[in-house]
Design an enzyme around this catalytic site. Structure first.
Site, PDB file in Angstrom:
ATOM      1  N   GLU A  55       0.736  -1.252   0.118  1.00  0.00           N
ATOM      2  CA  GLU A  55       0.102  -0.121  -0.175  1.00  0.00           C
ATOM      3  C   GLU A  55       0.832   1.386   0.022  1.00  0.00           C
ATOM      4  O   GLU A  55       1.873   1.450   0.769  1.00  0.00           O
ATOM      5  CB  GLU A  55      -0.866  -0.046   1.151  1.00  0.00           C
ATOM      6  N   LYS A 164      -9.218   3.158  -2.486  1.00  0.00           N
ATOM      7  CA  LYS A 164      -9.780   2.573  -1.254  1.00  0.00           C
ATOM      8  C   LYS A 164     -11.046   3.109  -0.937  1.00  0.00           C
ATOM      9  O   LYS A 164     -11.220   4.235  -0.741  1.00  0.00           O
ATOM     10  CB  LYS A 164      -8.747   3.068  -0.242  1.00  0.00           C
ATOM     11  N   CYS A 198      -5.938  -2.746   2.748  1.00  0.00           N
ATOM     12  CA  CYS A 198      -5.798  -3.074   4.025  1.00  0.00           C
ATOM     13  C   CYS A 198      -7.134  -3.232   4.847  1.00  0.00           C
ATOM     14  O   CYS A 198      -7.394  -4.125   4.636  1.00  0.00           O
ATOM     15  CB  CYS A 198      -5.063  -1.403   4.491  1.00  0.00           C
TER      16      CYS A 198
END
Length: 344
Positions: A55, A164, A198
């Protein structure tokens, strides 16, 4: 070809320095491709390779940085650091521009499928294919950054741009939210690739959406280096009956600028992010890693036939789905920025 190689790169960028981080991406992609192809089960077989980076590898996960923001107040120093963050971000929509061309060339020159976490800026030029062909058609705010994962084919084609959906905690200060059009699984030479960034991996409905799209290689770039993350990766592999690649940075204080306002009182070699990258098979079996406390590249030679075998007794979107009881609705539409002003 059912067999292919996975390489997960556990390293850190040169934080807030896009040029230096791009050079590091290029060098590490070469090393990862060579490491994957030199595995005993892959030698001389010309197996396809997927290389995964963590990430926000391009070019900073701003750990321990508050950008001078408190409830009801901001600081000039914090605003200046946010400007530096924008300047080190990747103009993803400029697909044929100099920065994206280098990222795509790293995949093409090494004949690998490349998955890399970037911080995306949206205020630059636009070139190449329409955004809607590889991600949301929402161009994004011109002063907003997004935590984004790129999937690039072995021929250098930008296949998928996933923003995200829900930045975690203080990440919401500097990153905007993605939308449903970013939830994609794409065909590559190693199979169908998709994933979550994540703590999106803790969103059951998002995972289910990927399972329903037939994900075979589930990539999970992350900033979470807790030991419990390995359990999460193993659970997702068992649940989705897919290969899972958890990939995190290993970073030390020296990977951040000397004047960086976070990470107070640390020496240059003190560890900021421990890593914890891992590769897991479709029955939840660990194939490589987890790797903690050092830079490195995890490799595994895998066989997609194991996915079919694993689904004999559990298929989350097949015989185990119970559509007579449960229903998942995913809004994969996105609105262009111009449409947001209608009716105002």
């Amino acid at each position: 070809m059912p067999r292919f190689c996975i390489a997960a790169v556990q390293d850190a960028p040169v934080a807030f320095d896009l040029e230096a981080s791009l050079s590091k991406l290029e060098a590490l992609t070469v090393t990862a491709a060579e490491a994957a192809r030199s595995q005993p089960d892959a030698a001389n077989l010309a197996l396809p390779v997927v290389v995964v980076f963590p990430e926000a590898f391009l070019s900073a996960y701003p750990r321990d940085h508050d950008f001078g923001a408190r409830i009801g107040s901001r600081t000039d120093e914090g605003r200046a650091w946010f400007r530096k963050y924008i300047e080190s971000a990747v103009p993803v929509s400029d697909v044929e521009g100099p920065i994206m061309s280098r990222i795509r060339a790293a995949a093409r020159n090494n004949n690998v499928v490349l998955v890399v976490g970037v911080v995306e800026r949206c205020d630059g030029p636009v070139s190449g294919p329409e955004r809607g062909t590889y991600g949301s058609s929402n161009k994004g705010g011109f002063g907003t950054l997004y935590c984004t994962s790129l999937t690039i084919s072995n021929t250098g084609e930008l296949l998928s741009v996933h923003r995200k959906l829900m930045p975690t905690a203080s990440e919401r200060l500097v990153w905007g939210q993605g939308d449903g059009a970013d939830i994609r699984v794409v065909d590559t030479i190693v199979g169908r690739v998709g994933g979550c960034i994540c703590w999106e991996n803790y969103m059951p409905m998002q995972r289910m959406a990927l399972y329903s799209m037939g994900v075979e290689v589930y990539v999970a770039p992350t900033a979470d280096s807790r030991e419990s993350w390995t359990s999460t990766m193993r659970h997702i592999a068992s649940e989705g009956r897919c290969f899972v690649v958890g990939c995190n940075q290993y970073a030390e204080r020296q990977d951040y600028p000397g004047e960086y306002p976070g990470l107070h009182g640390m020496n240059s070699t003190d560890v900021v992010t421990l890593g914890g990258s891992v590769i897991v098979g479709p029955l939840g079996n660990v194939l490589a890693g987890p790797l903690f406390g050092e830079r490195g590249i995890l490799c595994a030679v895998v066989d997609k036939d194991r996915i079919h075998e694993a689904k004999m007794d559990f298929d989350p979107v097949g015989h185990y789905a119970r559509p007579d009881v449960f229903k998942l609705v995913v809004d994969t539409k996105s609105k262009p920025v111009a449409d947001l002003t209608q009716g105002v």
